[in-house]
Design an enzyme around this catalytic site. Structure first.
Site, mmCIF file in Angstrom:
data_model
loop_
_atom_site.group_PDB
_atom_site.id
_atom_site.type_symbol
_atom_site.label_atom_id
_atom_site.label_comp_id
_atom_site.label_asym_id
_atom_site.label_seq_id
_atom_site.Cartn_x
_atom_site.Cartn_y
_atom_site.Cartn_z
ATOM 1 N N ARG A 13 21.232 -0.301 -3.429
ATOM 2 C CA ARG A 13 22.240 0.634 -3.931
ATOM 3 C C ARG A 13 23.227 0.992 -2.822
ATOM 4 N NH1 ARG A 13 17.566 2.152 -6.773
ATOM 5 N NH2 ARG A 13 17.861 2.024 -9.048
ATOM 6 N N TYR A 21 1.997 -2.679 -6.544
ATOM 7 C CA TYR A 21 0.673 -3.192 -6.894
ATOM 8 C C TYR A 21 -0.092 -2.297 -7.863
ATOM 9 C CZ TYR A 21 -0.818 0.139 -3.303
ATOM 10 O OH TYR A 21 -1.021 1.279 -2.567
ATOM 11 N N LYS A 51 8.779 4.852 6.414
ATOM 12 C CA LYS A 51 8.605 3.758 7.367
ATOM 13 C C LYS A 51 9.728 3.661 8.393
ATOM 14 C CE LYS A 51 5.764 0.849 4.367
ATOM 15 N NZ LYS A 51 5.591 -0.509 3.778
ATOM 16 N N THR A 107 3.677 4.879 4.515
ATOM 17 C CA THR A 107 4.247 4.221 3.341
ATOM 18 C C THR A 107 5.531 4.932 2.936
ATOM 19 O OG1 THR A 107 3.716 3.357 1.141
ATOM 20 C CG2 THR A 107 2.854 5.554 1.678
ATOM 21 N N ALA A 167 9.713 -1.982 3.835
ATOM 22 C CA ALA A 167 9.065 -3.203 3.350
ATOM 23 C C ALA A 167 10.076 -4.339 3.254
ATOM 24 C CB ALA A 167 8.404 -2.955 2.003
ATOM 25 N N LEU A 200 6.098 -6.323 -4.856
ATOM 26 C CA LEU A 200 5.259 -5.612 -3.892
ATOM 27 C C LEU A 200 4.621 -4.371 -4.488
ATOM 28 C CD1 LEU A 200 7.336 -5.919 -0.589
ATOM 29 C CD2 LEU A 200 5.745 -7.543 -1.659
ATOM 30 N N ASP A 252 3.369 -5.146 8.040
ATOM 31 C CA ASP A 252 3.893 -5.598 6.754
ATOM 32 C C ASP A 252 4.350 -7.055 6.809
ATOM 33 O OD1 ASP A 252 3.488 -3.387 5.153
ATOM 34 O OD2 ASP A 252 5.451 -2.507 5.555
ATOM 35 N N SER A 255 -5.373 1.999 -0.703
ATOM 36 C CA SER A 255 -5.744 1.708 0.680
ATOM 37 C C SER A 255 -7.060 2.360 1.085
ATOM 38 C CB SER A 255 -4.631 2.158 1.630
ATOM 39 O OG SER A 255 -3.477 1.367 1.460
#
Length: 305
Positions: free
Chosen positions: A172, A240, A89, A85, A152, A238, A125, A39
């Site tokens: 989970r 990356y 979140k 992140t 996310a 997602l 997001d 970022s």
């Protein structure tokens, strides 16, 4: 010979050469870990292109320190905003003055802005995921499977709620997956335990799989049994970094369509830039900087391991 005064916006180093002063304001990235993040690369490129006196800085924040870090940001007027992140979140929502936009319904924040002395939480997001799907040409899957139930995953589920007939959320914690399903229409969502993923892929027609967990960041792990993937499916990861995870490489080998996480990263970041600065994001600059740092294109198909 007289001395030379430094020009405005610069200082003089010991050798007499002018050097630029550091930016006076910052935007932070709060998470744990943050070492993998790209970022800062494209946000700083955007700030520079826009002529803004801003610097984006990644800061590792363990969960136990989150509340104090947010309190410090509130006191420090030099911090104009932040990205949030994993794993913060959801937890960060408890420490902000208010939520705005889609963060209100999602109860998850990835962007913080200072507005009239108050810290306001936003979620970009969902918009980032939607735009990445548009670029990838993904429209309306009949049945989608989301791996994960964090911030996310909540954004992904909300967006797929407008696209898919059924959304299955695997975690989970079935309770956490069920909480994500509450964002969907009645009977549209189904919460399952993570250990049921392979069984579902084997027995049900799944059009779209989205990995919204950190599994794969190590470059080796994969969140499902590769032989369960099928030709014609769309597999979105997602994660990356690496860009082409083991999941995406397995998808390609199975004849499925792999979609990497760079698109969502870029577009959520562009939306955050516009919240912080109240000006259009220089998207071409951001994209070029991100793809150069990642060593891959958003639209590129992996050539293989």
């Amino acid at each position: 010979m007289g001395s030379t005064s430094p020009t405005p916006g610069s200082s003089t180093c010991s050798a007499g050469r002018p050097v630029a002063d550091p930016p006076s304001q910052e935007v932070l990235l709060l998470g744990d870990p943050v070492e993998h993040s790209l970022s800062a690369v494209f946000q700083n490129a955007a700030f520079s292109a826009a002529g803004l006196d801003l610097r984006y800085v990644a800061r590792r924040v363990p969960a136990a320190e989150l509340a104090e870090v947010v309190r410090t940001i509130r006191r420090d007027g030099a911090v104009v905003g932040a990205n949030v992140t994993v794993p913060h979140k959801l937890a960060v929502t408890e420490h902000l003055d208010r939520l705005a936009g889609s963060a209100l319904s999602l109860k998850a924040v990835n962007t913080i802005a200072r507005e009239r002395g108050r810290l306001v939480g936003y979620n970009t997001d969902r918009a980032g995921f939607a735009r990445s799907l548009l670029e990838a040409g993904v429209d309306q899957p009949a049945r989608a499977l989301i791996l994960g139930a964090g911030g996310a995953a909540r954004a992904v589920a909300a967006e797929l709620g407008d696209r898919a007939a059924e959304v299955i959320v695997a975690s989970r914690s079935v309770a956490a997956a069920d909480d994500v399903c509450r964002l969907l229409r009645p009977r549209q969502g189904r919460a399952v335990a993570f250990d049921q993923v392979d069984r579902i892929l084997a027995r049900e027609a799944i059009d779209l799989v989205v990995n919204a967990t950190p599994i794969g960041m190590d470059g080796r792990s994969i969140p499902l049994e590769p032989r369960r993937l099928q030709a014609g499916q769309v597999i979105v990861d997602l994660v990356y970094r690496p860009v082409w995870t083991s999941l995406l490489l397995a998808a390609r080998a199975a004849g499925a369509r792999p979609v990497n996480g760079l698109g969502m990263l870029l577009y959520q970041g562009a939306a955050a830039f516009e919240i912080w600065t109240a000006r259009p994001a220089p998207l071409a600059v951001m994209r070029a900087a991100l793809e150069e740092a990642a060593g891959a294109s958003i639209a590129e198909d992996p050539a293989g391991p």
